[in-house]
Design an enzyme around this catalytic site. Structure first.
Site, PDB file in Angstrom:
ATOM      1  N   HIS A  74       5.170 -64.644 -15.120  1.00  0.00           N
ATOM      2  CA  HIS A  74       4.284 -64.898 -13.982  1.00  0.00           C
ATOM      3  C   HIS A  74       2.953 -64.198 -14.232  1.00  0.00           C
ATOM      4  O   HIS A  74       2.860 -62.978 -14.157  1.00  0.00           O
ATOM      5  CB  HIS A  74       4.918 -64.385 -12.690  1.00  0.00           C
ATOM      6  CG  HIS A  74       6.165 -65.119 -12.328  1.00  0.00           C
ATOM      7  ND1 HIS A  74       7.149 -64.595 -11.527  1.00  0.00           N
ATOM      8  CD2 HIS A  74       6.603 -66.358 -12.664  1.00  0.00           C
ATOM      9  CE1 HIS A  74       8.126 -65.461 -11.378  1.00  0.00           C
ATOM     10  NE2 HIS A  74       7.821 -66.538 -12.061  1.00  0.00           N
ATOM     11  N   ASP A 119      13.240 -66.319  -9.262  1.00  0.00           N
ATOM     12  CA  ASP A 119      12.920 -67.330 -10.265  1.00  0.00           C
ATOM     13  C   ASP A 119      13.759 -67.090 -11.522  1.00  0.00           C
ATOM     14  O   ASP A 119      13.825 -65.971 -12.027  1.00  0.00           O
ATOM     15  CB  ASP A 119      11.435 -67.262 -10.607  1.00  0.00           C
ATOM     16  CG  ASP A 119      10.978 -68.482 -11.389  1.00  0.00           C
ATOM     17  OD1 ASP A 119      11.738 -69.465 -11.454  1.00  0.00           O
ATOM     18  OD2 ASP A 119       9.862 -68.454 -11.935  1.00  0.00           O
ATOM     19  N   SER A 164       8.752 -61.145 -15.113  1.00  0.00           N
ATOM     20  CA  SER A 164       7.709 -61.067 -14.086  1.00  0.00           C
ATOM     21  C   SER A 164       7.223 -59.627 -14.028  1.00  0.00           C
ATOM     22  O   SER A 164       6.944 -59.038 -15.071  1.00  0.00           O
ATOM     23  CB  SER A 164       8.259 -61.548 -12.739  1.00  0.00           C
ATOM     24  OG  SER A 164       7.234 -61.575 -11.764  1.00  0.00           O
TER      25      SER A 164
END
Length: 989
Positions: free
Chosen positions: A63, A155, A36
């Site tokens: 992401h 996540d 991310s």
């Protein structure tokens, strides 16, 4: 006709090397990488350290904003020689390729094929990394590898645990090397990571796995070359070290976990690994923990908990006495999420009735580390993905780094280490939840564990299993309640399962209303009940109690003349035990009672036995249904039929002889007609049952056909949607959109820079090579008096309110020598600043000016001046004292001593400062009373007055001293200080 041979050739199966190639292709490792914020440098470093022939397929999920086209494939392609592709729906994986998710798209794997879908989020946070890694664990168990790199949030935590639970290998970036350490730290704290390494170290570890033994791709299996003996040796070592026998665990799980541990220890032979276990006992502990699967989460399969609210809880709380506790047990509870989920479900169902209900919950497992986490009741922030905000608010307390179970909920649980196969179980349970535990046991252990659960449950209690589990060979112990959610109810069987443990309840734990033992050691008996028992045993007809399945639950009286066991496997089915001639009549009577008749009686039924043929009477009675299980029970009674009364004696022997031959055929015909009538009734019953079964099969067949048609229609719709999606993706890839995205990114970057400069509280000025002002922050306007009109002007033309006569020379020094410059400067109003000059470098590392910053240090400057003045004042005060005086630190080392101390005790400054007080004067200050003062009395008291110490000094002789001490500490000092004043009172009274 000419095309048939090629068709046959195309359909033929591959042989030889082709089969081996396909088999190896199916086993290539798949590496799922999640990142991310700050993940791009880590991804580039990872791929840059990997060669192009690892034999692995790499799937990268990051992401990304769905509003902009991703440049990630192009950026990564510059750092690796492997092909970098943007994932497409239906694209088959190929080794030595890198696949990147499109922005805002969910990417999963199924049968080595990529599938795209709409990204889902939880409370605004995407979970695309968890979804990818979870699909890898399910589709490629044992050969899946999970990697979590820099990023914010949690996540990927659940995905790594799923891969590790499926026998894969997991990595997390070392938090110190990550731009944002939240994602890797969350995965590490959750216990789902095998290796914590920087990106370059992860690449080296992946390379070792790629070029390691074949066990890295396929788990070892026992063979005739001695592996079976080596495997038995490993089991013996585990049994000795951990106390658990893994010999009957699921072979695929054993081999997969063994392969993983062998890869970590870089061994390719099971015999070598067995020797390693003997040399390093701690490896046995690690292997044992890996074999104990710890894949769990809060409210796993939420529909199952709704089924509990619909079927189990209303049934168990119907007509329940107030003092009876609700007891539940979770064998194999792992880290406790299942126990707490069941309790939350129970508390939500009870609502306001919770205050009057007693609840007892038990969680057991073989892993002490897992139980320790369950007892701690602390879980990472990633559990928010499994719980609603209402449940988090009601049952959890938010703390630093995660959530803690509310104390009121934690107090309902008891966690203990238990081997459900060998240790005594709990008892009187209303619900047992053993989900996804039996799948790791072979049928031998399953057949041993399920009777234990049957024993532990209350009558009518429920057993909850995993979606892939059934009661199997123990179907006679449990009845199915909900096939979809694998919910079973305890049956009332006629025998208690054989359990291989012994348990004696302690006296302190006996129920309060249990009758105490009599003084003579025999239980007291009610005379009336004893009399009833004797009468029934002597005069009552023998019989049995059976259930709906015709299983005998209880024998009453002597049933030997009517029932006998058959050769072969033992069975308590009534129809299999009755003697010859009784089966048809008995079946017909039971069927009639099951249709609604409360009592059926059959008389003069012929029975064949060891004593010849005789006649008996049958009676079947319906008993009251059980309120807990809703089962029906039946009482079957047997009694000998009375002999028919003899006819009147004939008047003469001739008449008797004349009538005898005619009466015998008539009786035989009557008997045959009775048998024919019974056979017709039995045949009619069978025909009715057959018609009912045929109707059920016909209805099931129609439902299956209807479902098949719906599936075909859905498949066609999916194919159409797939084609439309591919067409849309091709149309969206245009040059105009690419240019538009670039402009948007530049606009966003410019906005970010303006906001950054506007919000900073540091006066900053950016100068070009020609010393002209390019940009400055609002604080520079307040400190230097710059205005918007000064942009573009040269530094030489400006007059700053600072005392900087050589500012231009300092700037030239920084640009010429590329060395930073720092100096304290004073404004004309007396305010102090720290001036810093740094070279201004472009992205391609070229010099393009200077960055000048001014930090406000006025308060710090004044504080330092005041501290120096206070220090000088204190030093002067100490030196003017007439009495000897010492200042000690927390380690009792001398920091300061005044001249009076040196003169009074004839020591020098060089041998005093920095020395422990006990070593002064060659150890003459090692005085027990002084140690008592400094080490025991003073730590408990801030100050002490006139503490008397007497000691014989080598040079000074006997001295009697009064010590006054005080202990001070504070942030200004940074540590503890001890002030010690010495007064010589030798010779004074």
């Amino acid at each position: 006709m000419s095309k048939k041979p090629p068709a046959r050739k195309h359909r033929s199966a591959p042989r030889g090397g082709e089969v081996e190639r396909i088999a190896l292709l199916d086993r290539f490792p798949v590496v799922g990488i999640g990142a991310s914020a700050g993940g791009l440098p880590a991804l580039q470093a990872l791929l840059e350290s990997l060669p192009s022939d690892t034999g692995m397929a790499f799937i990268i999920v990051q992401h990304l904003s769905p509003d902009h086209e991703s440049l990630l494939p192009a950026l990564l392609a510059l750092r690796t020689s492997m092909p970098v592709l943007e994932a497409r729906d239906g694209l088959a994986l190929t080794p030595d390729h890198v696949y990147v998710n499109p922005p805002g798209i969910r990417l999963t794997l199924e049968r080595d094929t990529l599938h795209l879908g709409k990204a889902r989020s939880l409370r605004g946070k995407p979970r695309i990394i968890d979804e990818l890694l979870g699909s890898l664990a399910e589709s490629a168990p044992g050969r899946a590898i999970g990697v979590i790199l820099s990023g914010t949030g949690t996540d990927g935590t659940r995905g790594l645990r799923a891969i590790r639970g499926a026998g894969g290998t997991t990595f997390a970036q070392e938090p110190a090397s990550a731009g944002f350490d939240a994602m890797p730290r969350s995965a590490i704290d959750a216990g789902g990571v095998d290796h914590v390494l920087p990106p370059e170290g992860i690449a080296a570890a992946l390379l070792r796995l790629a070029h390691g033994p074949r066990a890295a791709l396929a788990p070892p299996a026992p063979s005739s070359d001695g592996s079976e003996q080596d495997l038995s040796r490993v089991f013996q070592l585990l049994r000795t070290r951990t106390g658990v026998d893994f010999a009957h665990y699921k072979p695929s799980t054993i081999h997969r976990r063994l392969g993983q541990r062998m890869r970590l220890r870089r061994t390719d032979r099971l015999a070598d690994y067995a020797r390693y276990l003997e040399e390093y006992p701690e490896e046995c502990e690690a292997l044992g923990q890996d074999l104990l699967i710890h894949v769990t989460s809060f409210f796993r399969d939420p529909e199952t908990f709704e089924a509990l609210k619909q079927h189990v809880l209303p049934e168990r709380f119907r007509d329940r006495s107030p003092g009876q506790p609700f007891r539940l047990w979770v064998p194999g509870c792992s880290t406790g999420e299942e126990v707490y989920s069941l309790l939350i479900c129970l508390l939500e169902y009870l609502g306001e009735e919770l205050a009057t209900t007693s609840i007892q919950a038990f969680g057991t497992d073989l892993s002490e580390p897992a139980l320790a986490q369950a007892r701690a009741a602390f879980y990472p922030e990633s559990i928010a993905a499994d719980l609603s905000p209402e449940r988090l608010r009601r049952f959890f307390v938010r703390t630093e780094g995660g959530y803690r179970i509310h104390k009121s909920l934690r107090d309902l649980c008891i966690f203990a280490r238990q081997n459900v196969v060998a240790d005594p179980p709990f008892s009187r349970m209303d619900l047992i939840s053993c989900r996804n535990v039996l799948i790791y046991l072979d049928p031998v252990l399953q057949k041993k564990v399920l009777p234990v659960f049957h024993y532990a449950l209350n009558p009518g209690g429920y057993l909850l299993l995993g979606t892939s589990e059934t009661v199997g060979a123990s179907a006679d112990l449990f009845s199915l309640v909900d096939r979809r959610h694998k919910l079973y109810r305890k049956k009332s069987v006629s025998y208690r399962p054989h359990l291989s443990f012994t348990y004696q309840e302690p006296v302190a734990e006996r129920h309060e209303d249990a009758p105490p033992p009599s003084r003579r050691g025999a239980p007291e008996r009610d005379p009336q009940r004893e009399a009833d028992r004797l009468v029934l045993a002597s005069y009552g007809p023998p019989g049995v109690i059976i259930n709906d399945a015709l299983e005998i639950l209880h024998f009453r009286g002597h049933t030997g003349p009517y029932l006998e066991p058959l050769p072969g496997a033992a069975s308590l089915n009534l129809l299999k035990m009755v003697r010859e001639g009784l089966a048809l009549e008995l079946r017909a009577a039971i069927r009639e009672v099951q249709r609604g008749t409360s009592r059926v009686r059959k008389e003069q039924v012929r029975v064949s036995g060891g004593e010849g043929e005789r006649r008996i009477n049958l009676e079947v009675n319906l008993l009251q249904a059980s309120s807990s299980t809703r089962e029906h029970y039946y009482l079957v009674l047997f009694e000998e039929a009375p002999e028919p009364s003899p006819s009147a004696p004939p008047r003469g022997t001739r008449a008797q002889a004349a009538r005898g031959p005619r009466a015998a055929p008539r009786q035989e015909a009557e008997r045959l007609r009775e048998e024919l009538r019974t056979a017709r009734q039995h045949l009619q019953t069978l025909l009715q049952e057959q018609e009912t079964t045929s109707e059920q099969l016909r209805a099931a067949h129609e439902e299956a056909q209807s479902s098949n048609e719906e599936l075909q229609s859905t498949n066609e719709e999916l194919e159409t949607a797939k084609e439309e999606l591919q067409s849309t993706n091709e149309e969206l890839t245009t040059l105009n959109e690419e240019l538009q995205n670039r402009n948007l990114e530049l606009s966003q970057l410019n906005s970010d820079l303006n906001n950054l400069l506007g919000s900073t509280q540091i006066a900053t000025v950016m100068l070009g090579d020609d010393l002209r002002i390019r940009r400055f922050t609002p604080m520079a306007h307040e400190v230097l008096g710059l205005t918007a009109g000064d942009v573009g002007r040269s530094l030489r033309d400006l007059h700053f309110p600072l005392e900087l006569p050589d500012l231009e020379r300092a700037v030239s020094q920084v640009t010429g020598q590329l060395l930073p410059f720092e100096r304290e400067v004073r404004a004309r109003d007396g305010h102090w600043y720290s001036l810093r000059l740094r070279p201004y470098k472009t992205l391609d590392n070229k010099l393009d000016g200077v960055v000048m910053t001014l930090l406000d240090i006025d308060r710090l400057k004044h504080s330092l001046d005041e501290a120096h003045q206070a220090n000088e004042y204190a030093q002067a005060l100490v030196e003017t004292m007439r009495e000897p005086f010492l200042v000690l630190d927390s380690h009792l080392q001398v920091l300061t001593a005044n001249p009076s101390f040196y003169a009074a005790f004839q020591v020098t400054e060089a041998r005093t400062l920095g020395q422990p007080i006990y070593q002064l004067g060659n150890g003459q200050w090692n005085v027990p009373p002084l140690r008592l003062l400094l080490e025991e009395i003073l730590p408990r008291n801030t100050r002490l007055h006139d503490f008397v110490v007497e000691h014989d000094f080598e040079l000074l002789g006997h001295r009697r001293m009064l010590l006054n001490a005080r202990r001070i500490s504070g942030r200004e000092l940074g540590t503890q200080r001890i002030l010690l004043s010495i007064t010589d009172v030798t010779g004074q009274t």
